[in-house]
Design an enzyme around this catalytic site. Structure first.
Site, PDB file in Angstrom:
ATOM      1  N   LYS A  59       1.327  -1.405  -0.219  1.00 36.54           N
ATOM      2  CA  LYS A  59       0.048  -0.356   0.478  1.00 36.54           C
ATOM      3  C   LYS A  59       0.548   1.565   0.065  1.00 36.54           C
ATOM      4  O   LYS A  59       1.750   0.916   0.275  1.00 36.54           O
ATOM      5  CB  LYS A  59      -0.784  -0.045   1.264  1.00 36.54           C
ATOM      6  CG  LYS A  59       0.130   0.348   2.741  1.00 36.54           C
ATOM      7  CD  LYS A  59      -0.560   1.155   3.403  1.00 36.54           C
ATOM      8  CE  LYS A  59       0.202   1.650   4.539  1.00 36.54           C
ATOM      9  NZ  LYS A  59       0.947   2.277   4.900  1.00 36.54           N
ATOM     10  N   ASP A 119      -1.019  -0.440  11.209  1.00 39.98           N
ATOM     11  CA  ASP A 119      -1.284  -0.050   9.506  1.00 39.98           C
ATOM     12  C   ASP A 119      -2.295  -1.283   8.976  1.00 39.98           C
ATOM     13  O   ASP A 119      -2.793  -1.239   7.356  1.00 39.98           O
ATOM     14  CB  ASP A 119      -0.342  -0.266   8.491  1.00 39.98           C
ATOM     15  CG  ASP A 119      -0.067   1.544   8.122  1.00 39.98           C
ATOM     16  OD1 ASP A 119      -0.593   2.280   8.963  1.00 39.98           O
ATOM     17  OD2 ASP A 119       1.804   1.774   7.856  1.00 39.98           O
TER      18      ASP A 119
END
Length: 223
Positions: free
Chosen positions: A11, A133
Site C-alpha cells: 500500500k 496499518d
C-alpha cells in the site's frame, strides 16, 4: 486444508496529514491509503509440531519474534488455542519495511488454514494490536484512515493509473520521524478532504494535485 497461499499487496499513502499528538504519545492522522499491484508471496503449511517456522528469500529478514509474520501467527495461535504449528515461506517483492502487509496476510491465512471463520472486523481487532496499518492492509482498496490509522472509511476505487514507486537505498525509522515531527512548524498540510471529494468524482488529476505527506518535513532535511 494443509497449505494456503496468499498474496500480500503493498500500500501507499496518496496523502498523509498528522493532526495532533495525543496524550498517550500516539499521533492522530488523516490519510488516504491505496493498494498497489506489488505484492509478496506467502505460503503457509500446517505443522504437527507446535512451532512457527519462517523461511525467506532475503537473508536480512528475521525469522523469529523480530518478524511481524511470526508475531501475527503467534497471536492467532494464542487467541484461538491452536496447538498445531505453521511453516511460512515468504517470497519478498515489497521493499523491506515494517511488514504490515505480510502480517495482514498472515491473519487471513491463519483464519483460512485453521477454519476459524473470522469476520473482517474480528481480524482488524487482532491486527491493530500488532500495528496501526494492519487493519487497512486486511481490508485493502482505497480508504480514508483516521485515528492512529485504525478508523477506516472505504472509498470509491481511484481511477486506474500507472505509477512509479521509487525506494531509495535507505531505511527510515517511523519512531524517529514521529519523534522529530514539530506540528507547530508545519505550514503545508495536504488537502485530504479535497482528495476524498476528487476520489468520489473519479478525478485522477484532482487526486494527484493534492498528493502530499507532512512527514516529509522530517525526512527530507534528515536524508
Amino acid at each position: 486444508m494443509k497449505t494456503f497461499r496468499i498474496k500480500a499487496y503493498a500500500k501507499i499513502n496518496l496523502g498523509l496529514d498528522v493532526l495532533r499528538r495525543r496524550p498517550d504519545g500516539y499521533h492522530e492522522v488523516k490519510m488516504i491509503m491505496q493498494t498497489v499491484d506489488l505484492y509478496d508471496d506467502l505460503e503457509f503449511t500446517k505443522l504437527a509440531e507446535d512451532e512457527i517456522r519462517i523461511f525467506t528469500d532475503k537473508e536480512e529478514l528475521p525469522a523469529d519474534q523480530g518478524n511481524l509474520i511470526w508475531r501475527a501467527a503467534a497471536r492467532m495461535k494464542e487467541l484461538y488455542q491452536i496447538s498445531e504449528g505453521v511453516s511460512v515461506k515468504l517470497t519478498k517483492r515489497i521493499p523491506i519495511a515494517a511488514g504490515s502487509a505480510d502480517a495482514a496476510a498472515t491473519i487471513h491465512a491463519m483464519d483460512a488454514l485453521f477454519c476459524l471463520g473470522l469476520s473482517l472486523e474480528e481480524k482488524q481487532k487482532i491486527g491493530v494490536k500488532l500495528g496501526a496499518d494492519i487493519p487497512y492492509c486486511l481490508m485493502g482498496g482505497t480508504a480514508l484512515s483516521e485515528g492512529i490509522g485504525e478508523i477506516l472509511t472505504k472509498l470509491t476505487d481511484v481511477p486506474k493509473a500507472k505509477l512509479v514507486i521509487a525506494k531509495p537505498d535507505l531505511d527510515v525509522s517511523t519512531k524517529f520521524v514521529y519523534g522529530n515531527l514539530h506540528l507547530d512548524e508545519v505550514t503545508d498540510h495536504p488537502d485530504i478532504d479535497g482528495m476524498v471529494q476528487a476520489i468520489r468524482n473519479h478525478d485522477l488529476y484532482g487526486i494527484t494535485d493534492r498528493m502530499g505527506n507532512v512527514l516529509e518535513s522530517v525526512t527530507c532535511p534528515a536524508y
